[in-house]
Design a protein around this motif. Structure first.
Motif, PDB file in Angstrom:
ATOM      1  N   SER A  21      16.602 -15.937  -7.010  1.00  0.00           N
ATOM      2  CA  SER A  21      17.773 -15.519  -6.236  1.00  0.00           C
ATOM      3  C   SER A  21      17.973 -14.008  -6.262  1.00  0.00           C
ATOM      4  CB  SER A  21      19.024 -16.234  -6.741  1.00  0.00           C
ATOM      5  OG  SER A  21      19.252 -15.918  -8.099  1.00  0.00           O
ATOM      6  N   GLU A  22      17.668 -13.352  -7.360  1.00  0.00           N
ATOM      7  CA  GLU A  22      17.867 -11.911  -7.447  1.00  0.00           C
ATOM      8  C   GLU A  22      16.791 -11.114  -6.704  1.00  0.00           C
ATOM      9  OE1 GLU A  22      17.699 -13.799 -10.247  1.00  0.00           O
ATOM     10  OE2 GLU A  22      19.794 -13.861 -10.842  1.00  0.00           O
ATOM     11  N   PHE A  23      15.593 -11.657  -6.594  1.00  0.00           N
ATOM     12  CA  PHE A  23      14.469 -10.902  -6.038  1.00  0.00           C
ATOM     13  C   PHE A  23      14.053 -11.388  -4.656  1.00  0.00           C
ATOM     14  CE2 PHE A  23      14.290 -10.064 -10.544  1.00  0.00           C
ATOM     15  CZ  PHE A  23      13.922  -8.739 -10.604  1.00  0.00           C
ATOM     16  N   GLN A  24      15.004 -11.861  -3.837  1.00  0.00           N
ATOM     17  CA  GLN A  24      14.672 -12.346  -2.503  1.00  0.00           C
ATOM     18  C   GLN A  24      14.537 -11.199  -1.513  1.00  0.00           C
ATOM     19  OE1 GLN A  24      17.187 -15.342  -0.900  1.00  0.00           O
ATOM     20  NE2 GLN A  24      17.063 -16.637  -2.707  1.00  0.00           N
ATOM     21  N   SER A  25      13.449 -11.196  -0.794  1.00  0.00           N
ATOM     22  CA  SER A  25      13.215 -10.263   0.313  1.00  0.00           C
ATOM     23  C   SER A  25      13.420  -8.804  -0.077  1.00  0.00           C
ATOM     24  CB  SER A  25      14.108 -10.618   1.500  1.00  0.00           C
ATOM     25  OG  SER A  25      13.873 -11.938   1.913  1.00  0.00           O
ATOM     26  N   CYS A  26      13.009  -8.433  -1.259  1.00  0.00           N
ATOM     27  CA  CYS A  26      13.072  -7.018  -1.666  1.00  0.00           C
ATOM     28  C   CYS A  26      12.064  -6.243  -0.834  1.00  0.00           C
ATOM     29  CB  CYS A  26      12.764  -6.863  -3.150  1.00  0.00           C
ATOM     30  SG  CYS A  26      13.922  -7.754  -4.216  1.00  0.00           S
ATOM     31  N   ASN A  27      12.519  -5.157  -0.219  1.00  0.00           N
ATOM     32  CA  ASN A  27      11.633  -4.481   0.723  1.00  0.00           C
ATOM     33  C   ASN A  27      11.571  -2.968   0.581  1.00  0.00           C
ATOM     34  OD1 ASN A  27      14.102  -3.727   1.736  1.00  0.00           O
ATOM     35  ND2 ASN A  27      13.963  -4.981   3.561  1.00  0.00           N
ATOM     36  N   GLU A  28      12.375  -2.372  -0.284  1.00  0.00           N
ATOM     37  CA  GLU A  28      12.353  -0.921  -0.435  1.00  0.00           C
ATOM     38  C   GLU A  28      12.614  -0.569  -1.886  1.00  0.00           C
ATOM     39  OE1 GLU A  28      14.181   1.460   2.807  1.00  0.00           O
ATOM     40  OE2 GLU A  28      15.177  -0.445   3.157  1.00  0.00           O
ATOM     41  N   LEU A  29      12.103   0.566  -2.304  1.00  0.00           N
ATOM     42  CA  LEU A  29      12.301   1.039  -3.666  1.00  0.00           C
ATOM     43  C   LEU A  29      12.489   2.547  -3.622  1.00  0.00           C
ATOM     44  CD1 LEU A  29      12.160   0.256  -6.735  1.00  0.00           C
ATOM     45  CD2 LEU A  29       9.719   0.708  -6.594  1.00  0.00           C
ATOM     46  N   VAL A  30      13.613   3.032  -4.171  1.00  0.00           N
ATOM     47  CA  VAL A  30      13.877   4.472  -4.216  1.00  0.00           C
ATOM     48  C   VAL A  30      14.343   4.854  -5.616  1.00  0.00           C
ATOM     49  CG1 VAL A  30      14.444   4.656  -1.762  1.00  0.00           C
ATOM     50  CG2 VAL A  30      16.266   4.287  -3.423  1.00  0.00           C
ATOM     51  N   PHE A  31      14.260   6.145  -5.927  1.00  0.00           N
ATOM     52  CA  PHE A  31      14.740   6.661  -7.203  1.00  0.00           C
ATOM     53  C   PHE A  31      15.734   7.776  -6.934  1.00  0.00           C
ATOM     54  CE2 PHE A  31      14.688   9.583 -10.783  1.00  0.00           C
ATOM     55  CZ  PHE A  31      14.877   8.704 -11.844  1.00  0.00           C
ATOM     56  N   GLY A  32      16.847   7.773  -7.676  1.00  0.00           N
ATOM     57  CA  GLY A  32      17.828   8.842  -7.548  1.00  0.00           C
ATOM     58  C   GLY A  32      18.921   8.694  -8.575  1.00  0.00           C
ATOM     59  N   GLY A  33      19.449   9.798  -9.049  1.00  0.00           N
ATOM     60  CA  GLY A  33      20.543   9.750 -10.000  1.00  0.00           C
ATOM     61  C   GLY A  33      20.199   9.016 -11.285  1.00  0.00           C
ATOM     62  N   ASP A  34      18.952   9.148 -11.749  1.00  0.00           N
ATOM     63  CA  ASP A  34      18.457   8.517 -12.980  1.00  0.00           C
ATOM     64  C   ASP A  34      18.255   7.008 -12.879  1.00  0.00           C
ATOM     65  OD1 ASP A  34      18.356  10.968 -14.288  1.00  0.00           O
ATOM     66  OD2 ASP A  34      20.422  10.774 -15.010  1.00  0.00           O
ATOM     67  N   GLY A  50       0.796  -1.214   0.000  1.00  0.00           N
ATOM     68  CA  GLY A  50       0.000   0.000   0.000  1.00  0.00           C
ATOM     69  C   GLY A  50       0.829   1.265   0.000  1.00  0.00           C
ATOM     70  N   SER A  51       1.724   1.398  -0.961  1.00  0.00           N
ATOM     71  CA  SER A  51       2.515   2.623  -1.063  1.00  0.00           C
ATOM     72  C   SER A  51       2.361   3.196  -2.461  1.00  0.00           C
ATOM     73  CB  SER A  51       3.988   2.331  -0.769  1.00  0.00           C
ATOM     74  OG  SER A  51       4.505   1.414  -1.704  1.00  0.00           O
ATOM     75  N   PHE A  52       2.703   4.448  -2.583  1.00  0.00           N
ATOM     76  CA  PHE A  52       2.566   5.108  -3.871  1.00  0.00           C
ATOM     77  C   PHE A  52       3.692   4.688  -4.805  1.00  0.00           C
ATOM     78  CE2 PHE A  52       0.394   7.870  -0.873  1.00  0.00           C
ATOM     79  CZ  PHE A  52      -0.816   8.025  -1.519  1.00  0.00           C
ATOM     80  N   PRO A  53       3.451   4.693  -6.093  1.00  0.00           N
ATOM     81  CA  PRO A  53       4.540   4.365  -7.017  1.00  0.00           C
ATOM     82  C   PRO A  53       5.549   5.500  -7.092  1.00  0.00           C
ATOM     83  CG  PRO A  53       2.562   4.957  -8.224  1.00  0.00           C
ATOM     84  CD  PRO A  53       2.196   4.925  -6.762  1.00  0.00           C
ATOM     85  N   LEU A  54       6.768   5.139  -7.448  1.00  0.00           N
ATOM     86  CA  LEU A  54       7.805   6.134  -7.709  1.00  0.00           C
ATOM     87  C   LEU A  54       7.723   6.507  -9.172  1.00  0.00           C
ATOM     88  CD1 LEU A  54      10.795   4.448  -5.891  1.00  0.00           C
ATOM     89  CD2 LEU A  54       9.432   6.353  -5.086  1.00  0.00           C
ATOM     90  N   VAL A  55       8.030   7.741  -9.479  1.00  0.00           N
ATOM     91  CA  VAL A  55       8.003   8.172 -10.872  1.00  0.00           C
ATOM     92  C   VAL A  55       9.326   8.855 -11.193  1.00  0.00           C
ATOM     93  CG1 VAL A  55       6.878  10.376 -10.377  1.00  0.00           C
ATOM     94  CG2 VAL A  55       6.685   9.379 -12.652  1.00  0.00           C
ATOM     95  N   SER A  56       9.878   8.530 -12.353  1.00  0.00           N
ATOM     96  CA  SER A  56      11.126   9.138 -12.791  1.00  0.00           C
ATOM     97  C   SER A  56      10.825  10.427 -13.537  1.00  0.00           C
ATOM     98  CB  SER A  56      11.884   8.179 -13.705  1.00  0.00           C
ATOM     99  OG  SER A  56      11.255   8.133 -14.977  1.00  0.00           O
ATOM    100  N   PRO A  57      11.828  11.257 -13.754  1.00  0.00           N
ATOM    101  CA  PRO A  57      11.617  12.460 -14.564  1.00  0.00           C
ATOM    102  C   PRO A  57      11.168  12.135 -15.994  1.00  0.00           C
ATOM    103  CG  PRO A  57      13.659  12.644 -13.336  1.00  0.00           C
ATOM    104  CD  PRO A  57      13.146  11.246 -13.153  1.00  0.00           C
TER     105      PRO A  57
END
Length: 185
Positions: A48-61, A8-15
């Motif tokens: 294996s790459e997507f285990q326990s992903c818990n945060e998503l941020v955007f920065g520096g493109d 239940g979080s908002f999506p991140l949007v890039s420029p």
């Protein structure tokens, strides 16, 4: 629907107008219209790459997501580069509380260690290990950057008593405790 597993979080949007949202078990969806979402990443099982992903941020493109002992990096929200990390010989340290500031990706490790990377998670450097007293148990849950100052919010456990704590830094390297009821003991 496959979107039922999204947190239940908002999506991140890039420029560039790309929306990205993450969910439990490494699910990541992206959209260029906000009306149609496309899966990138694990749909219902943890690879294996997507285990326990818990945060998503955007920065520096780039988009970054914190997963089990790795960071996933994407420019478009669809294709993700897997960057595993080994932070300490002291044990299994998971990065949490990702934040983009001063052209670097920042994270907490083990609740009291501040790490930063300039190369999209390929290598991390320890900035500081926070501690009020020798026998306290500090756990910073959230890192934030105001544009001028770094703030960390969490708890400090001393003698079995858990107290709220706020830490502050102007440069990300020198940190001071702003508030903790543990300081009055």
């Amino acid at each position: 629907s496959s979107l039922d597993i999204i947190r239940g979080s908002f999506p991140l949007v890039s420029p560039d107008g790309i929306f990205v949202i993450g969910g439990d078990k490494g699910t990541i969806f992206y959209s260029t219209t906000f009306n149609e979402w496309i899966s990138s990443g694990s749909q219902s099982t943890q690879t294996s790459e997507f285990q326990s992903c818990n945060e998503l941020v955007f920065g520096g493109d780039y988009y970054y997501t914190a997963c089990y002992r790795s960071i996933l990096v994407s420019h478009d929200g669809n294709l993700w580069l897997y960057e595993p990390y080994e932070l300490s010989s002291l044990g299994d340290i998971q990065l949490t509380s990702l934040m983009w500031a001063d052209d670097r990706l920042w994270a907490m490790g083990g609740g009291k260690r501040v790490y930063a990377t300039k190369n999209a998670g390929a290598s991390w450097s320890l900035q500081v290990s926070l501690q009020i007293q020798e026998d306290d148990d500090m756990d910073i849950d959230y890192l934030m950057y105001s544009g001028d100052d770094f703030l960390g919010i969490g708890t400090d456990k001393l003698d079995g008593v858990e107290n709220p704590i706020i830490v502050h830094s102007e440069d990300g390297e020198t940190w001071t405790v702003i508030g903790s009821s543990a300081m009055i003991y």
